[in-house]
Scaffold this motif. Structure first.
Motif, short mmCIF file in Angstrom:
data_model
loop_
_atom_site.label_atom_id
_atom_site.label_comp_id
_atom_site.label_asym_id
_atom_site.label_seq_id
_atom_site.Cartn_x
_atom_site.Cartn_y
_atom_site.Cartn_z
N ARG A 20 0.87 -1.17 0.00
CA ARG A 20 0.00 0.00 0.00
C ARG A 20 0.91 1.22 0.00
O ARG A 20 1.77 1.35 0.86
CB ARG A 20 -0.90 0.02 1.24
N ILE A 21 0.72 2.07 -1.01
CA ILE A 21 1.53 3.28 -1.09
C ILE A 21 0.64 4.49 -1.35
O ILE A 21 -0.45 4.35 -1.91
CB ILE A 21 2.63 3.18 -2.19
N ARG A 22 1.14 5.63 -0.93
CA ARG A 22 0.39 6.87 -1.18
C ARG A 22 0.32 7.12 -2.68
O ARG A 22 1.19 6.72 -3.45
CB ARG A 22 1.10 8.05 -0.50
N GLU A 23 -0.70 7.86 -3.07
CA GLU A 23 -0.93 8.17 -4.48
C GLU A 23 0.26 8.92 -5.09
O GLU A 23 0.69 8.62 -6.20
CB GLU A 23 -2.22 8.99 -4.63
N ASP A 24 0.81 9.90 -4.37
CA ASP A 24 1.92 10.68 -4.92
C ASP A 24 3.15 9.82 -5.15
O ASP A 24 3.88 10.00 -6.12
CB ASP A 24 2.25 11.88 -4.02
N VAL A 25 3.37 8.84 -4.29
CA VAL A 25 4.51 7.93 -4.46
C VAL A 25 4.27 7.03 -5.67
O VAL A 25 5.18 6.81 -6.48
CB VAL A 25 4.73 7.09 -3.18
N ARG A 26 3.05 6.54 -5.82
CA ARG A 26 2.73 5.70 -6.97
C ARG A 26 2.92 6.45 -8.28
O ARG A 26 3.48 5.92 -9.24
CB ARG A 26 1.28 5.18 -6.87
N VAL A 27 2.48 7.70 -8.31
CA VAL A 27 2.64 8.52 -9.51
C VAL A 27 4.12 8.71 -9.85
O VAL A 27 4.53 8.59 -11.00
CB VAL A 27 1.91 9.89 -9.34
N LEU A 28 4.91 8.98 -8.84
CA LEU A 28 6.35 9.16 -9.05
C LEU A 28 6.98 7.88 -9.59
O LEU A 28 7.76 7.92 -10.56
CB LEU A 28 7.02 9.58 -7.74
N ILE A 29 6.64 6.75 -8.98
CA ILE A 29 7.17 5.46 -9.44
C ILE A 29 6.73 5.18 -10.86
O ILE A 29 7.53 4.73 -11.69
CB ILE A 29 6.73 4.34 -8.48
N ASP A 30 5.47 5.45 -11.17
CA ASP A 30 4.97 5.22 -12.52
C ASP A 30 5.72 6.07 -13.55
O ASP A 30 6.04 5.60 -14.64
CB ASP A 30 3.48 5.51 -12.60
N ARG A 31 5.99 7.32 -13.20
CA ARG A 31 6.73 8.20 -14.12
C ARG A 31 8.13 7.65 -14.38
O ARG A 31 8.60 7.59 -15.52
CB ARG A 31 6.83 9.61 -13.57
N ALA A 32 8.81 7.23 -13.31
CA ALA A 32 10.16 6.70 -13.45
C ALA A 32 10.15 5.38 -14.22
O ALA A 32 11.02 5.15 -15.07
CB ALA A 32 10.78 6.50 -12.07
N ALA A 33 9.17 4.52 -13.94
CA ALA A 33 9.07 3.24 -14.64
C ALA A 33 8.87 3.46 -16.14
O ALA A 33 9.48 2.78 -16.97
CB ALA A 33 7.93 2.41 -14.06
N LYS A 34 8.03 4.42 -16.48
CA LYS A 34 7.77 4.72 -17.89
C LYS A 34 9.05 5.16 -18.60
O LYS A 34 9.33 4.73 -19.72
CB LYS A 34 6.70 5.80 -18.01
N ILE A 35 9.84 6.00 -17.93
CA ILE A 35 11.10 6.46 -18.51
C ILE A 35 12.03 5.28 -18.79
O ILE A 35 12.73 5.24 -19.79
CB ILE A 35 11.78 7.49 -17.59
N ARG A 36 12.02 4.31 -17.88
CA ARG A 36 12.86 3.11 -18.03
C ARG A 36 12.25 2.06 -18.95
O ARG A 36 12.87 1.04 -19.23
CB ARG A 36 13.13 2.48 -16.67
N GLY A 37 11.00 2.29 -19.37
CA GLY A 37 10.34 1.31 -20.22
C GLY A 37 9.96 0.05 -19.47
O GLY A 37 9.99 -1.04 -20.04
N LYS A 38 9.60 0.20 -18.20
CA LYS A 38 9.26 -0.94 -17.37
C LYS A 38 7.86 -0.78 -16.80
O LYS A 38 7.33 0.31 -16.75
CB LYS A 38 10.24 -1.06 -16.20
N THR A 39 7.32 -1.89 -16.36
CA THR A 39 6.07 -1.82 -15.63
C THR A 39 6.37 -1.33 -14.22
O THR A 39 7.53 -1.35 -13.77
CB THR A 39 5.40 -3.21 -15.52
N ARG A 40 5.33 -0.89 -13.52
CA ARG A 40 5.51 -0.46 -12.14
C ARG A 40 6.12 -1.59 -11.31
O ARG A 40 7.06 -1.40 -10.55
CB ARG A 40 4.17 -0.05 -11.54
N SER A 41 5.59 -2.79 -11.45
CA SER A 41 6.09 -3.93 -10.67
C SER A 41 7.56 -4.21 -10.96
O SER A 41 8.36 -4.39 -10.04
CB SER A 41 5.26 -5.19 -10.96
N ASP A 42 7.91 -4.27 -12.25
CA ASP A 42 9.31 -4.54 -12.61
C ASP A 42 10.24 -3.45 -12.08
O ASP A 42 11.33 -3.73 -11.59
CB ASP A 42 9.48 -4.68 -14.13
N PHE A 43 9.80 -2.20 -12.19
CA PHE A 43 10.61 -1.09 -11.69
C PHE A 43 10.82 -1.22 -10.18
O PHE A 43 11.94 -1.08 -9.68
CB PHE A 43 9.95 0.25 -12.02
N MET A 44 9.76 -1.50 -9.45
CA MET A 44 9.85 -1.61 -8.00
C MET A 44 10.69 -2.81 -7.58
O MET A 44 11.48 -2.73 -6.63
CB MET A 44 8.45 -1.68 -7.39
N ILE A 45 10.54 -3.91 -8.28
CA ILE A 45 11.34 -5.10 -7.96
C ILE A 45 12.81 -4.82 -8.20
O ILE A 45 13.66 -5.15 -7.36
CB ILE A 45 10.85 -6.31 -8.77
#
Length: 97
Positions: A20-45
């Motif tokens: 469970r993560i805050r919305e702002d953290v999820r948005v930040l992770i999603d932005r970074a994952a997109k830049i890396r060409g990864k899914t949120r899960s792959d980026f976080m892992i």
């Protein structure tokens, strides 16, 4: 030129992890994952894996012989000197006007 990075080997025995993560953290992770060409899960892992490796490497014990250890202690006991040290000590400090 991009540097190759270690990828996490895929396993047939993957286990789910729910977070469970805050919305702002999820948005930040999603932005970074997109830049890396990864899914949120792959980026976080990948990020968690690198952090775990770093943590474990920080705990690595380095063994040296008595002579090398004494040389290391002698270097630490020497007062700092030289042009680089003088330049550092005379550099303007951001907290001083």
């Amino acid at each position: 030129m991009t540097m190759p990075h270690k990828t996490i080997p895929e396993s047939n025995h993957a286990k789910p992890v729910n977070l469970r993560i805050r919305e702002d953290v999820r948005v930040l992770i999603d932005r970074a994952a997109k830049i890396r060409g990864k899914t949120r899960s792959d980026f976080m892992i990948d990020a968690a894996y690198r952090a775990a490796e770093d943590t474990l490497l920080d705990q690595t014990l380095v063994k040296v012989d008595a002579e090398s250890y004494q040389q290391f202690l002698d270097i630490l006991d020497r007062p700092p000197s030289g042009a680089g040290f003088e330049r550092l000590m005379n550099a303007p400090k951001p907290w001083q006007g």
